[in-house]
Design a protein around this motif. Sequence first.
Motif, PDB file in Angstrom:
ATOM      1  N   GLU A  46       0.856  -1.188   0.000  1.00 28.40           N
ATOM      2  CA  GLU A  46       0.000   0.000   0.000  1.00 28.40           C
ATOM      3  C   GLU A  46       0.894   1.240   0.000  1.00 28.40           C
ATOM      4  N   ALA A  93      -3.450   5.660  11.226  1.00 36.01           N
ATOM      5  CA  ALA A  93      -3.157   4.328  10.700  1.00 36.01           C
ATOM      6  C   ALA A  93      -2.094   3.629  11.541  1.00 36.01           C
ATOM      7  N   THR A  96      -3.476   2.387  14.849  1.00 35.64           N
ATOM      8  CA  THR A  96      -4.405   1.250  14.773  1.00 35.64           C
ATOM      9  C   THR A  96      -3.786   0.051  14.055  1.00 35.64           C
ATOM     10  N   ASP A  97      -2.460   0.069  13.925  1.00 32.78           N
ATOM     11  CA  ASP A  97      -1.738  -1.051  13.310  1.00 32.78           C
ATOM     12  C   ASP A  97      -2.208  -1.313  11.881  1.00 32.78           C
ATOM     13  N   SER A  98      -2.501  -0.251  11.151  1.00 35.17           N
ATOM     14  CA  SER A  98      -2.958  -0.405   9.761  1.00 35.17           C
ATOM     15  C   SER A  98      -2.188   0.527   8.830  1.00 35.17           C
ATOM     16  N   PRO A 100       0.224   2.030   5.977  1.00 35.76           N
ATOM     17  CA  PRO A 100       0.604   1.585   4.634  1.00 35.76           C
ATOM     18  C   PRO A 100       2.062   1.137   4.632  1.00 35.76           C
ATOM     19  N   ASP A 101       2.502   0.600   3.515  1.00 39.84           N
ATOM     20  CA  ASP A 101       3.872   0.087   3.424  1.00 39.84           C
ATOM     21  C   ASP A 101       4.872   1.158   3.030  1.00 39.84           C
ATOM     22  N   GLN A 320       5.485  -1.188  10.648  1.00 34.27           N
ATOM     23  CA  GLN A 320       4.396  -2.157  10.686  1.00 34.27           C
ATOM     24  C   GLN A 320       4.278  -2.975   9.400  1.00 34.27           C
ATOM     25  N   THR A 321       4.973  -2.562   8.347  1.00 33.37           N
ATOM     26  CA  THR A 321       4.884  -3.317   7.100  1.00 33.37           C
ATOM     27  C   THR A 321       5.307  -4.771   7.318  1.00 33.37           C
ATOM     28  N   LYS A 322       4.629  -5.678   6.648  1.00 32.57           N
ATOM     29  CA  LYS A 322       4.995  -7.089   6.700  1.00 32.57           C
ATOM     30  C   LYS A 322       5.969  -7.449   5.571  1.00 32.57           C
TER      31      LYS A 322
END
Length: 434
Positions: A46, A93, A96-98, A100-101, A320-322
């Motif tokens: 994202e 974001a 809330t652990d959401s 983007p990358d 937070q990105t995976k």
Amino acid sequence: MRKKAKLISLLFIIAFVLIVSACGKEETKEDGNKQNDDSKEEITLEFWTMQLKPTFTDYIEGVIADFEKENPNIKIDWLDVPAADLDKKILSAVSTDSAPDVVNLNPTFASQLAQLDALVNMEEAVADEDKDKYVKGAWEANRIKDITFAIPWYLSTEVTLNNKQIFEEAGLDIKNPPSTFEEAREASEIIKEKTGKYGYFPSLDLSLVLQHMVVNGAELTNEDGTKAAFNSKEGLEMFEYFTELYKEELIPKEALTGDQRETIDMYQAGQVAFFAGSQFISQIKENAPDIYKNTVPSEAITGNSGKKTMSVQNVVVPKQTKHEKAAVQFALFLTNAENQLEFSKLTPILPSSLEALEDPYFTEAPEGAEASDLVRITSAAQLEDAELLVPPMENYDELRQSMYDAISESMLGKLSPQEALDKAEQEWNEILSK
């Protein structure tokens, strides 16, 4: 009470982000997904930008298409966010652990996220050979507490725009426009006397007061950023300078009370002879073609330090990105020489890529060069002496507002320049001690 409530709110956000971030790190250790970018499993990144649609839709979509062609297992989901909403949206974001990358942010706000340990450290994530591809000052603009929190994308330096017609009416030589604060004052006096118009419009909007202080040689804080250092000869000179210009009506009242839009409006109306406004050159060309034809760009007006300001737009990767490896890979692709050169030809910006800056587009004025061409050449030529004058600082918004309030009280005659400077110093020390 308002400051206390704000501080409590900020502390709550910081605590929440750190807890979420810690949980994310723990989960990463357990499932291994964060660094599992070597597989060819299809992933989606994202990507958020700041107000680039619709003007640059084709360009961004083209970059994404090229990247996806080279990396068929990676898809980019692009979201463009209005500039006024981006800070709140990214903070929400992250909280809330959401997140983007990959995100386009300026250094000031990005540094606040870095202080929350929310961004990938590019010193560790980017190879040395890739770091060396960027303008040194642009790379260093993204450091705070030994962490490099972003990859530089596009840049600008401050270029003065001069109205040749007003210079001629005042009997001034447009080939020798003001290059220092003192020369700007002298030219303003002559222009006001000869034409009744304003010479200089030095906007004091946003961080510009801080920039003017540094340009004149004042240090904002001590080396470790714990105490104010601007209550000095150079700092007092700046307070006295703007106060005198304002009281003598050599600059418009809007320099203090308005914003940068007031500056461009007055220049386009032919009421101001010169101002730092190279970022508005396309707007001037469209809205005031006669003024544009009479516009002659020159190097930025500077003070005792000789410094010139660099503005930087960055690309960050939230922790937070995976898919950290893929996200950094896309950030490097977005900011490579080829893509930056193409972007720079669509809008009056400078690339942070050293290779792109070697292109004749930034070094040689074309035949029949217009004002926009000369802005580009002048801006690029200043990069060697330019830097991010106001580095990332904790509680930046409070510090900036304190300095603006102080110089306002001096210019409006509520306090003497020295009293106003003393007040700002006291407030800064209180803020920096938090």
